[in-house]
Design a protein around this motif. Structure first.
Motif, PDB file in Angstrom:
ATOM      1  N   UNK A  69     -24.734 -22.743  -9.725  1.00 56.08           N
ATOM      2  CA  UNK A  69     -25.239 -23.788  -8.592  1.00 56.08           C
ATOM      3  C   UNK A  69     -24.417 -23.098  -7.249  1.00 56.08           C
ATOM      4  N   UNK A  70     -24.946 -23.660  -6.226  1.00 55.66           N
ATOM      5  CA  UNK A  70     -24.231 -23.387  -5.291  1.00 55.66           C
ATOM      6  C   UNK A  70     -22.991 -23.926  -5.004  1.00 55.66           C
ATOM      7  N   UNK A  71     -21.978 -23.444  -4.309  1.00 57.88           N
ATOM      8  CA  UNK A  71     -20.726 -23.794  -4.328  1.00 57.88           C
ATOM      9  C   UNK A  71     -20.527 -25.285  -3.750  1.00 57.88           C
ATOM     10  N   UNK A 102     -16.081 -25.159 -13.183  1.00 53.50           N
ATOM     11  CA  UNK A 102     -15.222 -24.130 -13.611  1.00 53.50           C
ATOM     12  C   UNK A 102     -15.329 -22.905 -12.602  1.00 53.50           C
ATOM     13  N   UNK A 103     -14.825 -23.279 -11.487  1.00 50.80           N
ATOM     14  CA  UNK A 103     -15.187 -22.342 -10.274  1.00 50.80           C
ATOM     15  C   UNK A 103     -13.680 -22.115  -9.363  1.00 50.80           C
ATOM     16  N   UNK A 104     -12.605 -22.380  -9.822  1.00 47.34           N
ATOM     17  CA  UNK A 104     -11.469 -21.882  -9.128  1.00 47.34           C
ATOM     18  C   UNK A 104     -11.420 -22.953  -7.643  1.00 47.34           C
ATOM     19  N   UNK A 105     -11.778 -24.397  -7.956  1.00 47.67           N
ATOM     20  CA  UNK A 105     -11.954 -24.981  -6.563  1.00 47.67           C
ATOM     21  C   UNK A 105     -10.720 -25.245  -5.954  1.00 47.67           C
ATOM     22  N   UNK A 130     -21.403 -32.611  -6.217  1.00 45.61           N
ATOM     23  CA  UNK A 130     -22.592 -33.285  -6.430  1.00 45.61           C
ATOM     24  C   UNK A 130     -23.045 -33.269  -7.799  1.00 45.61           C
ATOM     25  N   UNK A 131     -23.026 -31.992  -8.377  1.00 47.73           N
ATOM     26  CA  UNK A 131     -24.000 -31.757  -9.452  1.00 47.73           C
ATOM     27  C   UNK A 131     -22.912 -32.438 -10.640  1.00 47.73           C
ATOM     28  N   UNK A 132     -21.480 -32.412 -10.458  1.00 47.88           N
ATOM     29  CA  UNK A 132     -20.715 -32.945 -11.351  1.00 47.88           C
ATOM     30  C   UNK A 132     -20.866 -34.457 -11.334  1.00 47.88           C
ATOM     31  N   UNK A 133     -21.038 -35.056 -10.311  1.00 45.65           N
ATOM     32  CA  UNK A 133     -21.077 -36.566 -10.085  1.00 45.65           C
ATOM     33  C   UNK A 133     -22.436 -36.976 -10.673  1.00 45.65           C
ATOM     34  N   UNK A 134     -23.555 -36.054 -10.583  1.00 46.16           N
ATOM     35  CA  UNK A 134     -24.888 -36.683 -11.042  1.00 46.16           C
ATOM     36  C   UNK A 134     -24.932 -36.134 -12.668  1.00 46.16           C
ATOM     37  N   UNK A 135     -23.813 -35.749 -13.305  1.00 44.87           N
ATOM     38  CA  UNK A 135     -23.868 -35.528 -14.733  1.00 44.87           C
ATOM     39  C   UNK A 135     -24.511 -34.476 -14.976  1.00 44.87           C
ATOM     40  N   UNK A 136     -24.863 -33.270 -14.292  1.00 45.87           N
ATOM     41  CA  UNK A 136     -25.335 -32.068 -14.631  1.00 45.87           C
ATOM     42  C   UNK A 136     -24.214 -31.261 -15.593  1.00 45.87           C
ATOM     43  N   UNK A 137     -23.060 -31.550 -15.387  1.00 46.87           N
ATOM     44  CA  UNK A 137     -21.953 -30.789 -15.924  1.00 46.87           C
ATOM     45  C   UNK A 137     -20.852 -31.607 -15.865  1.00 46.87           C
ATOM     46  N   UNK A 171     -19.908 -26.128 -14.516  1.00 46.50           N
ATOM     47  CA  UNK A 171     -20.668 -25.763 -13.424  1.00 46.50           C
ATOM     48  C   UNK A 171     -19.688 -24.471 -12.735  1.00 46.50           C
ATOM     49  N   UNK A 172     -20.414 -23.270 -12.339  1.00 45.86           N
ATOM     50  CA  UNK A 172     -20.020 -22.427 -11.697  1.00 45.86           C
ATOM     51  C   UNK A 172     -20.934 -21.962 -10.497  1.00 45.86           C
ATOM     52  N   UNK A 173     -20.250 -21.120  -9.656  1.00 49.88           N
ATOM     53  CA  UNK A 173     -21.031 -20.993  -8.366  1.00 49.88           C
ATOM     54  C   UNK A 173     -21.163 -19.313  -7.962  1.00 49.88           C
ATOM     55  N   UNK A 174     -20.817 -18.674  -9.286  1.00 51.15           N
ATOM     56  CA  UNK A 174     -21.412 -17.197  -9.102  1.00 51.15           C
ATOM     57  C   UNK A 174     -20.422 -16.513  -8.105  1.00 51.15           C
ATOM     58  N   UNK A 175     -19.182 -16.652  -8.014  1.00 49.65           N
ATOM     59  CA  UNK A 175     -18.279 -16.128  -6.949  1.00 49.65           C
ATOM     60  C   UNK A 175     -17.041 -15.356  -7.673  1.00 49.65           C
ATOM     61  N   UNK A 176     -17.023 -14.227  -7.797  1.00 46.59           N
ATOM     62  CA  UNK A 176     -15.953 -13.276  -8.330  1.00 46.59           C
ATOM     63  C   UNK A 176     -14.763 -13.510  -7.359  1.00 46.59           C
ATOM     64  N   UNK A 177     -13.734 -13.402  -7.887  1.00 47.09           N
ATOM     65  CA  UNK A 177     -13.550 -13.173  -9.333  1.00 47.09           C
ATOM     66  C   UNK A 177     -12.948 -14.565  -9.957  1.00 47.09           C
ATOM     67  N   UNK A 178     -13.550 -15.809  -9.270  1.00 45.12           N
ATOM     68  CA  UNK A 178     -13.302 -17.226  -9.832  1.00 45.12           C
ATOM     69  C   UNK A 178     -14.039 -17.235 -10.888  1.00 45.12           C
ATOM     70  N   UNK A 179     -15.383 -17.507 -10.846  1.00 39.07           N
ATOM     71  CA  UNK A 179     -16.286 -17.771 -12.026  1.00 39.07           C
ATOM     72  C   UNK A 179     -17.684 -17.074 -11.566  1.00 39.07           C
TER      73      UNK A 179
END
Length: 307
Positions: free
Chosen positions: A103-105, A121-124, A110-117, A63-71
């Motif tokens: 997905x949104x940051x 991978x977003x530099x969190x 929540x997406x990870x816990x829901x098994x969507x990915x 999962x990533x959030x479309x945020x440069x330069x992280x992911x």
């Protein structure tokens, strides 16, 4: 990120940790409060087989959030600090492909816990609130502060103390921690100007409304890169101090509770990269990451989760 409100990038900048803090206090906090079950099923997580399952299917869902330069997406490619490091690591683990979900940051955990990915991978940023819900890798990077100044740095500004000494007007993002750092260094409240977004800082600098713009060096270098013709430069990064304590922000990969085996295998490969600064910069230098962003060996996720 434990609820939607704190799960933004500026939340990344609100935590600090003292290097050398005792590890014993926090050894189990990264998974406290989270049962070892498969997302959405309640069944026990078979951690020993997770990496084997990823190898068998040949890809890991990220999962990533479309945020440069992280992911972010660069054309048809998944790019940025986290996907680049994670692709290298998972290849070494025998999983050749990253399959991304944008997905949104605020919905990454929540997406990870829901098994969507399988991994974020977003530099969190690694914070205690997030550690109560998920487990993190060891730090992939630290994020020193820097100042963006006009080309040639006519005021000779290098850090917050120099801004205070020279009476410089300093731009910061609203709700970000740089204002507190500046105050601790003696910059007066009247000399700090709050700005809504990164581009506003660069524009205010060029219009002579501020003398410097303070943010993480990573973000400022990316801002300069995307405004190549602007007559600005980014000064050498530094770690601010509050009450004598250096302030660090660190980010990492995020896994579901129970995926300790996968996380530990990931960490072993990550250590080979962060332990070789030339390799680290060779992989993600194009995104503005330098040797200054390599996490020190003494900075551990257990400490960050307990801070």
């Amino acid at each position: 990120m434990p609820s939607p409100a704190p799960l933004d990038r500026r939340g990344f900048l609100t935590r600090s940790v003292r290097l050398g803090a005792a590890l014993s206090v926090a050894s189990g906090l990264a998974v406290t409060g989270c049962s070892r079950t498969q997302a959405g099923t309640g069944a026990p997580e078979d951690d020993g087989e997770l990496l084997a399952r990823l190898r068998e299917r040949g890809f890991v869902r990220v999962g990533f959030a479309g945020e440069a330069p992280y992911g972010f997406r660069d054309g048809d490619e998944l790019a940025g600090e986290a996907p680049t490091l994670h692709r290298e690591i998972f290849k070494a683990l025998g999983v050749p492909e990253l399959r991304p979900t944008l997905t949104e940051f605020g919905t990454l955990i929540p997406g990870l816990l829901a098994d969507r990915f399988d991994v974020v991978s977003a530099g969190m940023s690694i914070t205690p609130e997030r550690c109560a819900k998920v487990i993190f890798s060891e730090p992939e990077f630290v994020s020193p502060t820097a100042l963006m100044v006009r080309k040639g740095n006519p005021e000779g500004l290098t850090d917050f103390a120099s801004c205070a000494a020279k009476g410089a007007t300093l731009g910061v993002l609203s709700a970000a921690v740089e204002a507190a750092y500046a105050k601790a260094a003696g910059v007066s409240d009247g000399a700090v100007k709050s700005l809504a977004k990164q581009q506003d800082g660069l524009d205010a600098l060029l219009a002579d409304r501020i003398d410097a713009f303070a943010l993480t060096g990573i973000s400022l270098r990316w801002l300069a890169r995307t405004n190549r013709r602007a007559a600005v430069e980014v000064a050498a990064p530094f770690f601010p101090e509050i009450d004598g304590v250096r302030q660090f922000s660190a980010g990492g990969a995020v896994f579901r509770p129970g995926a300790d085996g996968l996380r530990d295998a990931f960490d072993r490969e990550l250590a080979k990269i962060t332990g070789a600064p030339d390799r680290y910069v060779g992989l993600i230098g194009r995104y503005g990451f330098t040797e200054r962003e390599v996490p020190p060996r003494s900075l551990r996720t257990a400490d960050l989760c307990a801070a």
